[in-house]
Write a protein that holds these residues in place. Sequence first.
Motif, mmCIF file in Angstrom:
data_model
loop_
_atom_site.group_PDB
_atom_site.id
_atom_site.type_symbol
_atom_site.label_atom_id
_atom_site.label_comp_id
_atom_site.label_asym_id
_atom_site.label_seq_id
_atom_site.Cartn_x
_atom_site.Cartn_y
_atom_site.Cartn_z
ATOM 1 N N GLY A 1 -35.740 26.437 -24.771
ATOM 2 C CA GLY A 1 -34.781 25.909 -23.813
ATOM 3 C C GLY A 1 -34.389 24.506 -24.200
ATOM 4 N N MET A 2 -33.387 23.997 -23.476
ATOM 5 C CA MET A 2 -32.884 22.658 -23.750
ATOM 6 C C MET A 2 -32.781 21.970 -22.397
ATOM 7 S SD MET A 2 -29.656 22.217 -26.174
ATOM 8 C CE MET A 2 -28.253 21.444 -25.514
ATOM 9 N N LEU A 3 -32.712 20.660 -22.390
ATOM 10 C CA LEU A 3 -32.573 19.937 -21.130
ATOM 11 C C LEU A 3 -31.460 18.910 -21.286
ATOM 12 C CD1 LEU A 3 -33.795 19.342 -18.276
ATOM 13 C CD2 LEU A 3 -35.289 17.680 -19.387
ATOM 14 N N ILE A 4 -30.611 18.799 -20.277
ATOM 15 C CA ILE A 4 -29.629 17.714 -20.292
ATOM 16 C C ILE A 4 -29.773 16.917 -18.997
ATOM 17 C CG2 ILE A 4 -27.973 18.793 -21.856
ATOM 18 C CD1 ILE A 4 -26.309 19.650 -19.478
ATOM 19 N N ASP A 5 -29.487 15.611 -19.086
ATOM 20 C CA ASP A 5 -29.689 14.686 -17.977
ATOM 21 C C ASP A 5 -28.522 13.695 -18.025
ATOM 22 O OD1 ASP A 5 -31.732 13.652 -15.965
ATOM 23 O OD2 ASP A 5 -31.527 11.854 -17.216
ATOM 24 N N PHE A 6 -27.787 13.584 -16.915
ATOM 25 C CA PHE A 6 -26.579 12.746 -16.955
ATOM 26 C C PHE A 6 -26.191 12.314 -15.544
ATOM 27 C CE2 PHE A 6 -23.624 16.230 -15.707
ATOM 28 C CZ PHE A 6 -24.417 17.334 -15.976
ATOM 29 N N ASN A 7 -25.171 11.439 -15.458
ATOM 30 C CA ASN A 7 -24.657 11.041 -14.144
ATOM 31 C C ASN A 7 -23.150 10.816 -14.214
ATOM 32 O OD1 ASN A 7 -24.257 8.463 -15.176
ATOM 33 N ND2 ASN A 7 -25.994 7.538 -14.115
ATOM 34 N N TYR A 8 -22.581 10.182 -13.175
ATOM 35 C CA TYR A 8 -21.132 9.981 -13.152
ATOM 36 C C TYR A 8 -20.637 9.273 -14.418
ATOM 37 C CZ TYR A 8 -21.000 10.838 -8.032
ATOM 38 O OH TYR A 8 -21.080 11.368 -6.778
ATOM 39 N N ASP A 9 -21.446 8.324 -14.917
ATOM 40 C CA ASP A 9 -20.952 7.433 -15.964
ATOM 41 C C ASP A 9 -21.525 7.697 -17.355
ATOM 42 O OD1 ASP A 9 -19.462 5.979 -14.051
ATOM 43 O OD2 ASP A 9 -21.321 4.969 -13.437
ATOM 44 N N VAL A 10 -22.746 8.246 -17.424
ATOM 45 C CA VAL A 10 -23.394 8.418 -18.728
ATOM 46 C C VAL A 10 -23.537 9.906 -19.019
ATOM 47 C CG1 VAL A 10 -25.437 7.914 -20.105
ATOM 48 C CG2 VAL A 10 -24.662 6.263 -18.399
ATOM 49 N N GLU A 11 -22.948 10.328 -20.134
ATOM 50 C CA GLU A 11 -22.990 11.748 -20.484
ATOM 51 C C GLU A 11 -24.389 12.132 -21.006
ATOM 52 O OE1 GLU A 11 -21.019 13.037 -24.047
ATOM 53 O OE2 GLU A 11 -20.673 10.985 -24.677
ATOM 54 N N PRO A 12 -24.678 13.436 -21.144
ATOM 55 C CA PRO A 12 -25.986 13.841 -21.657
ATOM 56 C C PRO A 12 -26.222 13.287 -23.062
ATOM 57 C CG PRO A 12 -24.804 15.728 -20.760
ATOM 58 C CD PRO A 12 -23.832 14.593 -20.808
ATOM 59 N N LEU A 13 -27.394 12.683 -23.252
ATOM 60 C CA LEU A 13 -27.755 12.075 -24.540
ATOM 61 C C LEU A 13 -29.079 12.663 -25.008
ATOM 62 C CD1 LEU A 13 -27.052 8.333 -23.633
ATOM 63 C CD2 LEU A 13 -25.687 9.777 -25.149
ATOM 64 N N PRO A 14 -29.338 12.587 -26.321
ATOM 65 C CA PRO A 14 -30.646 13.039 -26.806
ATOM 66 C C PRO A 14 -31.738 12.034 -26.455
ATOM 67 C CG PRO A 14 -29.211 12.369 -28.635
ATOM 68 C CD PRO A 14 -28.437 12.157 -27.385
ATOM 69 N N GLY A 15 -33.002 12.491 -26.449
ATOM 70 C CA GLY A 15 -34.136 11.616 -26.134
ATOM 71 C C GLY A 15 -35.229 12.441 -25.494
ATOM 72 N N LYS A 16 -36.092 11.767 -24.681
ATOM 73 C CA LYS A 16 -37.211 12.449 -24.018
ATOM 74 C C LYS A 16 -37.107 12.274 -22.512
ATOM 75 C CE LYS A 16 -39.809 13.750 -27.613
ATOM 76 N NZ LYS A 16 -40.221 15.132 -27.833
ATOM 77 N N PRO B 1 -39.392 13.330 -18.540
ATOM 78 C CA PRO B 1 -38.959 12.123 -17.818
ATOM 79 C C PRO B 1 -39.589 10.839 -18.349
ATOM 80 C CG PRO B 1 -40.636 13.285 -16.541
ATOM 81 C CD PRO B 1 -40.383 14.102 -17.773
ATOM 82 N N LEU B 2 -40.640 10.944 -19.197
ATOM 83 C CA LEU B 2 -41.267 9.732 -19.699
ATOM 84 C C LEU B 2 -40.644 9.347 -21.033
ATOM 85 C CD1 LEU B 2 -45.010 10.630 -18.926
ATOM 86 C CD2 LEU B 2 -43.460 9.178 -17.581
ATOM 87 N N PRO B 3 -40.070 8.141 -21.127
ATOM 88 C CA PRO B 3 -39.415 7.713 -22.364
ATOM 89 C C PRO B 3 -40.351 7.827 -23.552
ATOM 90 C CG PRO B 3 -39.085 6.079 -20.608
ATOM 91 C CD PRO B 3 -40.048 7.099 -20.074
ATOM 92 N N GLY B 4 -39.892 8.460 -24.621
ATOM 93 C CA GLY B 4 -40.677 8.555 -25.850
ATOM 94 C C GLY B 4 -41.751 9.642 -25.812
ATOM 95 N N ASP C 1 -32.405 8.041 -9.198
ATOM 96 C CA ASP C 1 -31.485 7.370 -10.118
ATOM 97 C C ASP C 1 -31.741 7.812 -11.551
ATOM 98 O OD1 ASP C 1 -30.456 6.020 -8.017
ATOM 99 O OD2 ASP C 1 -31.575 4.167 -8.387
ATOM 100 N N MET C 2 -30.659 8.041 -12.295
ATOM 101 C CA MET C 2 -30.833 8.416 -13.684
ATOM 102 C C MET C 2 -31.313 7.211 -14.477
ATOM 103 S SD MET C 2 -28.230 9.780 -16.540
ATOM 104 C CE MET C 2 -28.117 8.097 -17.131
ATOM 105 N N SER C 3 -32.158 7.465 -15.473
ATOM 106 C CA SER C 3 -32.626 6.383 -16.334
ATOM 107 C C SER C 3 -32.052 6.578 -17.726
ATOM 108 C CB SER C 3 -34.152 6.411 -16.397
ATOM 109 O OG SER C 3 -34.588 5.562 -17.436
ATOM 110 N N THR C 4 -31.760 5.473 -18.409
ATOM 111 C CA THR C 4 -31.318 5.598 -19.807
ATOM 112 C C THR C 4 -32.469 5.289 -20.761
ATOM 113 O OG1 THR C 4 -30.513 3.335 -19.693
ATOM 114 C CG2 THR C 4 -28.894 5.067 -19.377
ATOM 115 N N LYS C 5 -33.663 5.018 -20.197
ATOM 116 C CA LYS C 5 -34.816 4.744 -21.064
ATOM 117 C C LYS C 5 -35.195 6.020 -21.829
ATOM 118 C CE LYS C 5 -36.898 1.107 -18.316
ATOM 119 N NZ LYS C 5 -37.291 1.095 -16.913
ATOM 120 N N GLY C 6 -35.542 5.840 -23.097
ATOM 121 C CA GLY C 6 -35.946 6.991 -23.893
ATOM 122 C C GLY C 6 -34.761 7.807 -24.386
#
Lengths: 105, 415
Positions: free
Chosen positions: B342-357, B359-362, B401-406
């Motif tokens: 499976g895959m996971l995407i995470d985004f909000n009004y302003d930031v599109e889905p990005l690669p990363g980890k 919920p814990l960054p890294g 709130d969405m986080s951009t960390k990680g």
Amino acid sequence: MSTTTIAGHSVNVNDEGFMTEYDEWNEDLGRELASMIGIDELTAEHWEAINFLRGDFAERSETPTLRRVTKVGGIPTKQLFVLFPKKPAKKMAYVAGLPKPKGCV
Amino acid sequence: MRQLLVLGAGTAGTIAVNKLRRRLPDDEWTITVVDSKPEHHYQPGYLFIPFGTYQPDEVIKPKAQLITNGVDLIIGEVDVVKPDESIVVLVDGAELSYDQLIIATGTHPRLDQTEGLDSRHYGETIHDFYTLDGATRLAEVLDGWKGGRLVVNIVEMPIKCPVAALEFMFLADAFFKERGIRDKVELTYVTPLDGAFTKPLAAGYLGDMLDRRQIALETDFMTMEADGDRKMLVSYDEREIPYDLLVTVPVNMGADFVDRSGLGDELNHVEVDRHTFLSDGHDNIFALGDAANLPTSKAGSVAHFAVDVFVDNFVQHIKGLPMTGSFDGHANCFIETGNGKGMLIDFNYDVEPLPGKYPLPGIGPFSLLKETPANHWGKRGFKWTYWNVLLPGRHLPFGPDMSTKGKRMQEMASS
């Protein structure tokens, strides 16, 4: 963002050529923008759609969707495809000097 | 006593009443929730039914069981909301008055909005999987299918769970491979968008995933009709796509009473402030979840994050204070991609889905925009979380709130 000259006016456009300033638009620009995408003559029916888009945007700060132009503006979808072939939502917005309708989410 | 009336006991309505009952004193507020159906469906489970992974009874529970003590549940159909009188009228004539109203009646697939879908061919060569009946019928058909042209089309955006149609393609590819008939099946994905998905970077990733599975992608296709006799999908610009089996994702619309009550947009979605969900022009009407016209995904995850923000705001609002919380449009979706991944995407009004980890960054354990087994198990485990943590309104270990960390921000697409 950049500026370009259309029909003798200097206007702000985005990188796809959509005008970004609502108030910079006028009907001459509309005709010129239409001819740039292959619509050589704007008929009364074209103007009805364009005027609806402009009016609706002024109220809601958002380019109306095709469904909205059909339901609220009263112009059948099929007719919009005849007036603005292939991609009516984008083409209408382009000619009306409005932002490209947002790809939905 | 003041009265809070909630219309709809789906994901958003159920979480809202369960959380609010804990926040509103019993001797000051009554809470009543109205829904037309006594059963709650785990809608993300519909996707797995056509492939026999879930049985229909695995996705149903009685609503009465999911709603906390101290909340009244009425099974009934809403006829109209009268905002000027603060009254809701039910179809059976009953009148319910309210001090505060929350509309959470969702959005629903409407076959009747497109020529040819709601025809005698429905259930034979035309199917859908966004309803339990549709998904169940499709399971029977796929089980005996010998191959041919399978076309999935999205009629119009927005739809609820916009990734589910893509997941259907990935799962269909895996399903037919497993049955040894993939070479006899032509898979085509038809969308009104100009790519595989709404957000540019994710559209690229998902488009490549279609390619690798030899699933054809037909973009900018505005469906005009399904010509069932000719088994042909026809667009407004007169393109035609032949099918043997059409799995359609119909136009999604909010409840008709929203339109009758003058509260909706052209798709009957309630017009609200995108950060507080307060209805335009009414100080005591909110809309939560898919029922609202928010410019983010229509999905349970969004409803859950949104209700977190809403509950604090609501408590301020009824005290006459300004609402200080602001919803950022946070959505995340597990995307089932077949073969145990499976895959996971995470985004909000302003930031599109990005690669990363996430919920814990890294650390993760989930990987964003990447196919992994952990993401698959995250998705499959989510059913338990939904019933036992999400709907009761318990805390999840991450906030709204969405986080951009990680996340690898530099990969953000330019558009």
